[in-house]
Design a protein around this motif. Structure first.
Motif, mmCIF file in Angstrom:
data_model
loop_
_atom_site.group_PDB
_atom_site.id
_atom_site.type_symbol
_atom_site.label_atom_id
_atom_site.label_comp_id
_atom_site.label_asym_id
_atom_site.label_seq_id
_atom_site.Cartn_x
_atom_site.Cartn_y
_atom_site.Cartn_z
ATOM 1 N N ILE A 124 15.522 -41.037 -26.348
ATOM 2 C CA ILE A 124 15.618 -39.828 -27.191
ATOM 3 C C ILE A 124 15.772 -38.589 -26.311
ATOM 4 O O ILE A 124 16.599 -37.710 -26.575
ATOM 5 C CB ILE A 124 14.378 -39.711 -28.119
ATOM 6 N N MET A 125 15.014 -38.540 -25.234
ATOM 7 C CA MET A 125 15.103 -37.377 -24.339
ATOM 8 C C MET A 125 16.478 -37.329 -23.656
ATOM 9 O O MET A 125 17.048 -36.267 -23.480
ATOM 10 C CB MET A 125 13.982 -37.417 -23.289
ATOM 11 N N LYS A 126 16.982 -38.523 -23.283
ATOM 12 C CA LYS A 126 18.282 -38.566 -22.619
ATOM 13 C C LYS A 126 19.383 -38.110 -23.589
ATOM 14 O O LYS A 126 20.265 -37.339 -23.229
ATOM 15 C CB LYS A 126 18.542 -39.998 -22.129
ATOM 16 N N ASP A 127 19.317 -38.616 -24.831
ATOM 17 C CA ASP A 127 20.343 -38.301 -25.829
ATOM 18 C C ASP A 127 20.152 -36.909 -26.441
ATOM 19 O O ASP A 127 21.013 -36.440 -27.196
ATOM 20 C CB ASP A 127 20.319 -39.335 -26.973
ATOM 21 N N VAL A 132 17.800 -38.155 -31.959
ATOM 22 C CA VAL A 132 17.505 -39.522 -32.400
ATOM 23 C C VAL A 132 18.744 -40.211 -32.998
ATOM 24 O O VAL A 132 18.635 -41.275 -33.607
ATOM 25 C CB VAL A 132 16.332 -39.547 -33.419
ATOM 26 N N HIS A 133 19.912 -39.586 -32.802
ATOM 27 C CA HIS A 133 21.125 -40.097 -33.450
ATOM 28 C C HIS A 133 21.518 -41.487 -32.944
ATOM 29 O O HIS A 133 22.062 -42.284 -33.695
ATOM 30 C CB HIS A 133 22.280 -39.099 -33.253
ATOM 31 N N ASN A 134 21.267 -41.815 -31.672
ATOM 32 C CA ASN A 134 21.641 -43.143 -31.159
ATOM 33 C C ASN A 134 20.554 -44.188 -31.385
ATOM 34 O O ASN A 134 20.829 -45.343 -31.695
ATOM 35 C CB ASN A 134 21.944 -43.074 -29.655
ATOM 36 N N ILE A 135 19.312 -43.767 -31.211
ATOM 37 C CA ILE A 135 18.215 -44.735 -31.246
ATOM 38 C C ILE A 135 17.981 -45.269 -32.667
ATOM 39 O O ILE A 135 17.469 -46.364 -32.856
ATOM 40 C CB ILE A 135 16.914 -44.086 -30.693
#
Ligand code: SPV
Ligand code: MG
Length: 290
Positions: free
Chosen positions: A253-256, A259-262
């Motif tokens: 989540i921090m990298k992205d 929360v759109h990918n997770i």
């Protein structure tokens, strides 16, 4: 049927019980859905949940509160990890009454001094009780149980304390003589040989319980080949699985930066609703909300 009777019935029906650690009602429910035979109300897991080391810092009340909450949410038998029994034989009497009433099927009590030092730590300062004193705690447990099926499992930490197999066997025999229903032998050696050697040398009648955290290659196949082992406890895999999952998801989540990918890689909110039994709430709303 009492929880203890259910545990004994499972033991009569299967050669080896697989017991998963639980630190919450939710983890116990997931253990049930995965097919485990029971749950281990682990002191290590609950300590870790509170961010504390497993050093007799969690109180009996905290552990009991969690065990009661777990008992309300699972039909699996619960094996309670009562560490050293919270003091001497007088404390043990109080503990046994409480754990029986709270819905435990069995207790595991270990022969270390109070306060204890967590078992798997390298260089841990491990002190054991005199054999006679621990026998007194076991006799107190057995005299206190009101359900004759309630299992009192004696755990020797002789191998953990580095005292060797002979001392472990001597203690296990003394604990069986004091009335223990089963013997838990714990080891922090990285390979199964220490425990395998103990099991081969054990000529008592009490079945053996193991917690193969340090020596994970001890799987069902190897355990069954040895015989004598009736219960295997997976001591901290619920909390370790949670930490693995949370670390991974939080980092992503921090990298992205969102929360759109997770979102598609973690359980849905609907799955949480299922685990919370929201369907029953819906039924009750229809029936009772006017
Ligand atoms: C626990 O899970 O609390 C145990 C197992 O007692 S261990 O942490 O390996 O001592
Ligand atoms: Mg423990």
């Amino acid at each position: 049927m009492s929880p203890a009777k259910r545990l004994r019935a499972r033991m009569a029906e299967k050669r080896l019980l697989h017991i998963m650690a639980a630190h919450s009602p939710l983890s116990a429910r997931l253990a049930g859905e995965a097919g485990f035979d029971g749950v281990w109300a682990s002191g290590f897991e609950l300590s870790a949940l509170y961010g504390l080391p497993d050093m007799s810092l969690i109180s009996m009340t905290q552990h009991l509160d969690m065990l009661r909450a777990i008992a309300e949410h699972t039909s699996l038998p619960i094996i309670a990890d009562i560490d050293t029994g919270y003091g001497n034989a007088i404390n043990v009497i109080h503990a046994i009454r409480q754990y029986q009433r709270a819905g435990a099927a069995a207790v595991v009590i270990e022969d270390k001094t109070f306060p204890k030092v967590t078992s798997l730590i390298i260089g841990g300062r491990q002190e054991l009780l005199r054999v006679e004193e621990f026998q007194g705690k076991l006799r107190a447990s057995i005299a206190t149980r009101t359900d004759p099926d309630f299992l009192v499992i004696a755990r020797t930490e002789a191998l953990i304390a580095g005292l060797g197999e002979e001392e472990a066997l001597k203690r296990a025999a003394a604990y069986e003589a004091a009335g223990a229903d089963m013997i838990l032998i714990h080891s922090k050696q990285k390979t199964p040989d220490e425990v395998e050697s103990f099991v081969r040398a054990w000529n008592g009648k009490a079945p053996i319980v193991i917690i193969p955290t340090a020596y994970p290659e001890m799987n069902e196949h190897r355990i069954k080949a040895l015989g004598k082992i009736a219960v295997v406890i997976y001591g901290n895999h619920a909390i370790r699985a949670s930490v693995t999952a949370m670390k991974d998801v939080f980092a992503r989540i921090m990298k992205d930066r969102g929360v759109h990918n997770i979102n598609q890689d973690i359980v849905s909110v609907e799955e949480l609703f299922r685990l919370q039994q929201m369907d029953q709430v819906k039924v009750d709303e229809q029936l009772f909300l006017a």
